[in-house]
Motif scaffolding. Structure first.
Motif, PDB file in Angstrom:
ATOM      1  N   GLY A 175      -3.897  -5.089   8.430  1.00  0.00           N
ATOM      2  CA  GLY A 175      -3.938  -6.550   8.415  1.00  0.00           C
ATOM      3  C   GLY A 175      -4.940  -7.142   9.404  1.00  0.00           C
ATOM      4  O   GLY A 175      -5.516  -8.207   9.164  1.00  0.00           O
ATOM      5  N   ASN A 267      -5.607  -4.134   2.398  1.00  0.00           N
ATOM      6  CA  ASN A 267      -5.008  -3.594   3.629  1.00  0.00           C
ATOM      7  C   ASN A 267      -5.555  -2.211   3.966  1.00  0.00           C
ATOM      8  O   ASN A 267      -5.127  -1.600   4.942  1.00  0.00           O
ATOM      9  N   ILE A 296      -5.167  -8.841  -5.661  1.00  0.00           N
ATOM     10  CA  ILE A 296      -4.311  -7.804  -5.076  1.00  0.00           C
ATOM     11  C   ILE A 296      -4.466  -6.582  -5.964  1.00  0.00           C
ATOM     12  O   ILE A 296      -4.213  -6.667  -7.178  1.00  0.00           O
ATOM     13  N   ARG A 313       5.985  -6.445  -1.401  1.00  0.00           N
ATOM     14  CA  ARG A 313       4.925  -6.712  -0.417  1.00  0.00           C
ATOM     15  C   ARG A 313       3.767  -7.451  -1.089  1.00  0.00           C
ATOM     16  O   ARG A 313       3.205  -8.389  -0.540  1.00  0.00           O
ATOM     17  N   TYR A 317       2.001 -10.963  -0.009  1.00  0.00           N
ATOM     18  CA  TYR A 317       0.586 -11.140   0.315  1.00  0.00           C
ATOM     19  C   TYR A 317      -0.061 -12.143  -0.644  1.00  0.00           C
ATOM     20  O   TYR A 317      -0.922 -12.925  -0.257  1.00  0.00           O
ATOM     21  N   ARG A 320       0.801 -15.497   0.652  1.00  0.00           N
ATOM     22  CA  ARG A 320       0.246 -15.778   1.982  1.00  0.00           C
ATOM     23  C   ARG A 320      -1.281 -15.912   1.947  1.00  0.00           C
ATOM     24  O   ARG A 320      -1.864 -16.768   2.580  1.00  0.00           O
TER      25      ARG A 320
END
Ligand code: ATP
Length: 564
Positions: A175, A267, A296, A313, A317, A320
């Motif tokens: 991150g 990530n 993603i 998760r 993400y 966010r």
């Protein structure tokens, strides 16, 4: 492939072209081929890649993904389920430069077509783990210098120097790198070390101050209490999943392998900190491109099967960072959901992911996305998300906002769970909650809330408005989960009643105390609390508002003829 590239540099007038770059030996198969058949085919043809056609699209299947699938008992599934469908295709005449551009922009492979068929594939050049990079890596040193607070930059340089003096390679990863590239403030510093990271962690802690917490079983350590925030240090590791959803076995590895075990491309980036390459970016999966195009993307097709919590998760993400699930990732996600239930996946881990989602702004959108993707089938295969659940999640944000503004304590997680299971049959709802490792008192409170919510809301909604003391009597002694759920399933007027009770009604007490009543001559015993309750109810109904009025009332009650 590498030798050919070098030749091109030696003889710049020779244009290698896509055909020359491609590995010739790809094998082609239809999508009905099973995983086991595909493995045999690759072995027979000694091909490094399998090309699969389905619905007019072309994908590639890698031997390592086939082997993973076989380990997970998916030998009879179609190869289409373990294919990577985001490959690019070029004609055999395409220039080497155009192929490289596609690879650099993150294409997992470039297929080369000639006369209507695929004749080969070019894969990104990945240097062998742990070897120095031949190619010039992008340096983000300038970004580090410009964006980071002085003490964080100083920390990174110090770590690099310390690691170098121990002959180790160290990177900051995850991150931190993602947020740096987004231009967002970086949070915790996640360091990855090739080799035993613990001595480095101790040395670092001595230099920084702060306290060191070591987890030798995981090869990780944290430094807390340092002025610049939290620093986590881990030994680079490779992970192997023995069963879908189980925790992986880990072994020390190179940093590239550590990146390959991660959840999403955004990530899976790292920056080298050793002084000679300070700030150089490792981005083997195209994370930078995905950040730019707001996608993603998983790193391999069975990522969600290995660890279905990544679905949760991903939704977190997505909200966010303002990303969307890329198409192939969505497809892999639904394959993973079809393969459930995952008995090896612990309910605690699932619940922890829900809690993490709820701890971030926009949680209702993340949960709505998960609902629409069918992710709650991980709780129970027959779970179906409903519009009602989605509406209640939205309404819950209102209730929680109101509660925050009025400093009314409401725990969001149980209420979120009630929104998610409230539309299901009682038995299915209970199975879902148990799957989240809920049991005992917390489970009992949720199950009771599911029953009390509609019952109490029906009672409050029926007939004329109740006096405040009666309303409080109906709501008193109910858990906050139950009150929240009455609010969620109730009409606007019921919601107002609940808000009044949470904010005011439940806190109303008489001005007189038990001592005062004893002083007035009330006999010790249950009658004291009975009278206090009566006083409270009179206050709730606005019949008394001062201490004198309460004193007068108690005296009246004590006169035998006036006893209420
Ligand atoms: P943020 O939540 O801001 O991303 P972070 O990067 O520190 O913070 P963590 O949850 O602490 O996120 O995880 C650290 C890194 O470990 C992640 O960036 C991710 O690469 C990896 N990771 C964490 N959980 C998983 C998982 N279930 N599967 C694969 N990789 C994971």
């Amino acid at each position: 492939m590498r030798r050919r590239t070098l030749r091109r540099w030696q003889y710049p007038q020779v244009e290698a072209g896509a055909r020359a770059l491609a590995r010739a030996a790809v094998a082609v198969c239809p999508s009905r081929t099973t995983v086991v058949q595909a493995l045999r085919l690759l072995q027979r043809r000694r091909a490094p890649l399998l090309v699969v056609h389905a619905h007019g699209r072309v994908g590639v299947v890698r031997p390592e993904d086939l082997r993973r699938a076989r380990t997970f008992g998916l030998g009879r599934r179609s190869v289409a389920d373990v294919a990577v469908w985001t490959v690019s295709t070029v004609s055999a005449e395409a220039s080497e430069a155009s192929v490289r551009r596609l690879l650099l922009s993150g294409a997992p492979a470039v297929l080369v077509r000639e006369r209507g068929g695929v004749v080969g594939a070019v894969e990104p050049f990945r240097r062998a783990p742990g070897t120095a990079s031949g190619a010039r890596a992008l340096s983000l040193a300038w970004r580090l210098e410009r964006q980071l607070p002085g003490e964080t930059l100083g920390l990174l340089r110090l770590v690099g120097r310390l690691a170098e003096s121990c002959g180790m390679r160290v990177c900051v990863a995850g991150g931190f790198v993602r947020d740096l590239l987004r231009g967002a403030p970086t949070q915790d510093v996640d360091l990855v070390v090739e080799g035993d990271g613990l001595p480095l962690a101790r040395q670092l802690c001595r230099e920084l101050g702060g306290s060191l917490v070591v987890h030798p079983a995981f090869g990780t350590a944290s430094i807390e209490g340092w002025a610049g925030g939290r620093v986590d240090l881990a030994t680079a590791r490779r992970e192997r999943y023995a069963a879908p959803g189980a925790l992986p076995g880990v072994t020390p590895a190179h940093i590239e392998e550590d990146l390959a075990r991660r959840d999403f491309t955004v990530n899976a980036m790292a920056l080298t900190l050793n002084p000679d390459a300070f700030g150089s970016l490792l981005d083997p999966f195209g994370g930078q491109r995905d950040l730019r195009t707001r996608r993603i993307r998983i790193l391999h097709p069975l990522s969600f099967v290995e660890d279905p919590t990544r679905i949760f998760r991903g939704a977190r993400y997505a909200v966010r960072l303002g990303l969307i699930f890329e198409r192939w990732t969505r497809r892999s996600l639904s394959v993973a959901l079809d393969l459930g239930p995952y008995p090896a996946l612990s309910g605690h881990r699932l619940l922890a992911e829900v809690e993490l989602i709820v701890s971030e702004p926009g949680w209702e959108r993340a949960l709505g996305t998960l609902g629409r993707l069918g992710a709650f089938r991980l709780l129970e295969p027959s779970y179906r998300f409903a519009r009602q659940a989605s509406r209640r999640l939205g309404d819950l944000t209102e209730l929680l906002r109101w509660a925050r503004e009025r400093s009314v304590g409401l725990d969001p997680v149980p209420l979120v769970l009630l929104c998610l299971v409230g539309h299901l049959s009682a038995s299915l709802a209970e199975r879902c909650l148990r799957r989240l490792a809920l049991s005992g008192e917390p489970l009992a409170r949720l199950l009771a809330a599911l029953v009390e919510g509609p019952a109490v809301s029906g009672r409050l909604g029926a007939g004329a408005a109740l006096p405040a003391s009666r309303l409080a009597a109906v709501l008193r002694d109910r858990s906050s989960e139950a009150l929240g759920y009455v609010w969620l399933v109730g009409s606007p007027s019921t919601r107002q009643q609940i808000q009044w009770f949470l904010d005011e009604g439940r806190g109303v007490r008489p001005l007189l105390s038990g001592e005062d009543l004893l002083g007035l001559g009330v006999a010790k015993g249950p009658v004291v609390s009975e009278l206090l309750h009566r006083l409270r109810d009179r206050r709730l109904d606005g019949q008394v508002s001062s201490r004198d009025e309460e004193l007068r009332l108690v005296r009246e009650w004590m006169t035998p003829s006036q006893t209420p």
